[in-house]
Design an enzyme around this catalytic site. Structure first.
Site, PDB file in Angstrom:
ATOM      1  CD  GLU A 165      68.133 107.321   6.666  1.00 58.44           C
ATOM      2  OE1 GLU A 165      68.345 106.813   7.878  1.00 58.44           O
ATOM      3  OE2 GLU A 165      69.038 107.120   5.879  1.00 58.44           O
ATOM      4  CG  ASP A 190      74.205 104.324   0.549  1.00 56.74           C
ATOM      5  OD1 ASP A 190      73.800 105.132  -0.533  1.00 56.74           O
ATOM      6  OD2 ASP A 190      74.295 104.617   1.650  1.00 56.74           O
TER       7      ASP A 190
HETATM    8  C1  2M8 Z   1      72.550 107.736   2.608  1.00 55.03           C
HETATM    9  O1  2M8 Z   1      74.044 107.270   2.232  1.00 55.03           O
HETATM   10  C2  2M8 Z   1      75.311 107.900   3.049  1.00 55.03           C
HETATM   11  C3  2M8 Z   1      76.450 107.745   2.487  1.00 55.03           C
HETATM   12  O2  2M8 Z   1      76.295 108.717   1.167  1.00 55.03           O
HETATM   13  C4  2M8 Z   1      75.334 106.716   4.440  1.00 55.03           C
HETATM   14  O3  2M8 Z   1      74.824 105.941   4.395  1.00 55.03           O
HETATM   15  O4  2M8 Z   1      76.304 107.017   5.178  1.00 55.03           O
HETATM   16  C5  2M8 Z   1      71.848 107.230   1.556  1.00 55.03           C
HETATM   17  O5  2M8 Z   1      70.332 106.937   1.788  1.00 55.03           O
HETATM   18  C6  2M8 Z   1      71.947 108.510   0.459  1.00 55.03           C
HETATM   19  O6  2M8 Z   1      71.010 108.353  -0.599  1.00 55.03           O
HETATM   20  C7  2M8 Z   1      71.424 109.714   1.202  1.00 55.03           C
HETATM   21  O7  2M8 Z   1      71.899 110.757   0.576  1.00 55.03           O
HETATM   22  C8  2M8 Z   1      72.329 109.624   2.520  1.00 55.03           C
HETATM   23  C9  2M8 Z   1      72.026 110.927   3.365  1.00 55.03           C
HETATM   24  O8  2M8 Z   1      70.628 111.052   3.651  1.00 55.03           O
HETATM   25  O9  2M8 Z   1      72.268 108.730   3.282  1.00 55.03           O
END
Ligand code: 2M8
Length: 417
Positions: A390, A167
Site C-alpha cells: 500500500e 486520511d
Molecule cells: C484509505 O482510506 C480508507 C477510507 O476511504 C480507509 O482508510 O478506510 C486512503 O488511503 C484512501 O486514499 C484510499 O482510497 C483507500 C483505499 O485504498 O484507503
C-alpha cells in the site's frame, strides 16, 4: 544495481498483472483483499490505467462501473458497496445513503476524469464512443465540485478527511480539533484487525471520522443542509489540483471528439484563479487551510506537489521537491521529514505512496523538470525492493499497510516499472 534485470522486470510485470486480476471482483477492483473489500473511487481510476496496459476493455469497464454509482447531484461516491462485507467499517448501514447503488456519501479526488482521457488516447478507436457516453456524467461531477465544494476564495475544499484520500494528513488537524465527538457512541474498527495499529490513524481520528459521517447522515446527505454551519471545510490541494487537471483533460478530449464543451473553458479559468488562494505566502508553498477560520496547515505534503499535474508551472515548488528528496531517499513523502509532525510509518503523515509519486513525477516531467524522472526512478526502486504494498517508509523503504495492492501494481505497469 537495485534496479531490475530484464528477467526480474518481466516477473514483476507479471506479478503486477496478477494482482489486478486477483483483486478483480467482476467489473470493479478492490484496493486489496481484506482491508478494503469494496470499490474505491480513485483506486479504481488507477486500476483502469493498469488494466489499460493489457486489457483496454476491462480498463473502461472499471470506470464505467464507478460511474454507475453516480448520484443525481453529479457526485460520484468515494466507496461503492457492491456486495456487503463485514470486514470493513464503516459499511453501508453506517453511511445510510440512497444512491443508485449502496455507497458512501462523500467523494474522492476526481482523477478518473484524467484517466478516462488517457484510456481514450491509448486506443482512440476503441475509446471514442465510451468516452462520449461518459462525458456528460464526468462534466456533471466536475460541476458538482464547483457548486458544493468551492469556498469564498475559489479553492476546492473537502468536508471529510476521507474525501481527500489523505486520511490522517496534518492538513485536517486544526478542523478536527474543533470537533467534540463525545456522542459518537460505540463502534468497532476493522482496519486494525488487518494491519498494525501503529500504521493506521488513531482513535482520536476515527472518533471524528465517524462523527462527521453521523452528522451528514442525520442531514439526509443533502448538500445544502450539510453546507450550513459545516464544522469541517478544509481547502485541499489534492482535490483542487486533480480537479483542475481533470477539467483540462475533459476540454481537450471533448473538443477533439466534437462534444459539448460549452462553459468548460470558463470553469478551468475559475479553478486556475482559485489555485492562487492555496499558495501559503508565509511558507512559500501550496498548502491547505481551514475555510472556517483561515488557518493554514503549514504542511509541505505530497499534495503540495500536485500543482504541476494541474498544469501550473510553479518553479518554486521544484526547490521544495529537491529538499524533501534530499531528506527522504524513497520517493516523495506524504509529509516533509523536517516537519515535527512527520511519522515515517503512519499512513498519510509520512509514508511515500506510489500513486501520488506518479502524479507528481509526471506533472514535473510535463513542466520540464528533471526531478520528475528522479521521482519515477525512486518509485521503481522502492517497489522493486519491497513489493506492491500500500505504501512505504520513505526513509528506509520498508513495506507498510496492505499487501498486493491494486494501485501500486497499476502504477508499476503504467509508469514506474
Ligand atoms: C484509505 O482510506 C480508507 C477510507 O476511504 C480507509 O482508510 O478506510 C486512503 O488511503 C484512501 O486514499 C484510499 O482510497 C483507500 C483505499 O485504498 O484507503
Amino acid at each position: 544495481d537495485t534496479l531490475p534485470t530484464d528477467a526480474a522486470q518481466s516477473d514483476r510485470n507479471e506479478a503486477a498483472r496478477a494482482i489486478l486480476i486477483a483483486n478483480d471482483r467482476g467489473g470493479y477492483t478492490v484496493p486489496t483483499a481484506g482491508l478494503y473489500p469494496y470499490q474505491w473511487n480513485w483506486d479504481s481510476a488507477f486500476a483502469s490505467l493498469g488494466f489499460a496496459e493489457f486489457d483496454i476493455s476491462r480498463a473502461w469497464q472499471e470506470i464505467e462501473t464507478l460511474f454507475s454509482g453516480q448520484w443525481d447531484s453529479g457526485m460520484v461516491p468515494h466507496i461503492l458497496f457492491h456486495k456487503p462485507d463485514p470486514g470493513y467499517f464503516p459499511g453501508p448501514d453506517v453511511w445510510g445513503c440512497a444512491g443508485p447503488i449502496p455507497s458512501s456519501g462523500i467523494t474522492q479526488p476526481p482523477v478518473a476524469l484524467s484517466f478516462a482521457t488517457r484510456l481514450l488516447r491509448a486506443d482512440p478507436e476503441f475509446g471514442k464512443d465510451r468516452f462520449a457516453a461518459l462525458f456528460s456524467k464526468m462534466r456533471a461531477w466536475g460541476e458538482w465540485f464547483l457548486k458544493w465544494r468551492r469556498d469564498e476564495k475559489g479553492a476546492i475544499f473537502v468536508v471529510h478527511p476521507w474525501e481527500s484520500g489523505r486520511d490522517n494528513a496534518p492538513d485536517w488537524d486544526d478542523a478536527m480539533s474543533g470537533i467534540d465527538p463525545q456522542d459518537v457512541g460505540f463502534y468497532e474498527r476493522r482496519d486494525t484487525q488487518h494491519v498494525d495499529a501503529s500504521m493506521r490513524p488513531t482513535k482520536y481520528d476515527y472518533d471524528r471520522y465517524i462523527w462527521l459521517v453521523q452528522r451528514a447522515k442525520r442531514l439526509g446527505w443533502d448538500d445544502a443542509a450539510m453546507a450550513e454551519d459545516n464544522p469541517f471545510r478544509v481547502a485541499d490541494p489534492t482535490m483542487h489540483f486533480i480537479l483542475l487537471r481533470g477539467m483540462r483533460d475533459l476540454l481537450a478530449a471533448g473538443e477533439e471528439l466534437g462534444l459539448d464543451t460549452d462553459g468548460l473553458a470558463g470553469q478551468i479559468a475559475e479553478l486556475e484563479a482559485g489555485a492562487e488562494s492555496l499558495w501559503n505566502p508565509g511558507m512559500g508553498f501550496y498548502d491547505s487551510y481551514n475555510c472556517n477560520n483561515g488557518i493554514w496547515s503549514n504542511a509541505l505534503t505530497n499534495a503540495s506537489f500536485l500543482c504541476w499535474f494541474a498544469g501550473l508551472s510553479s518553479p518554486h515548488m521544484e526547490t521544495h521537491l529537491q529538499r524533501v528528496l534530499d531528506a527522504a531517499p524513497y520517493g516523495v513523502p506524504s509529509l516533509a521529514p523536517f516537519d515535527p509532525r512527520f511519522d515515517a510509518k503512519r499512513y498519510w503523515r509520512g509514508p511515500t505512496w506510489g500513486m501520488m509519486n506518479m502524479m507528481i513525477g509526471e506533472g514535473a516531467t510535463e513542466q520540464g523538470f528533471a526531478l520528475g524522472e528522479e521521482v519515477r526512478k525512486r518509485t521503481r526502486e522502492v517497489i522493486s525492493k519491497y513489493g506492491f504494498v500500500e505504501y512505504f517508509d520513505p526513509m528506509t523503504g520498508e513495506a507498510a499497510g496492505g499487501k498486493a495492492f491494486t494501485w501500486t501494481a497499476a502504477v508499476w505497469l503504467a509508469w514506474a516499472g
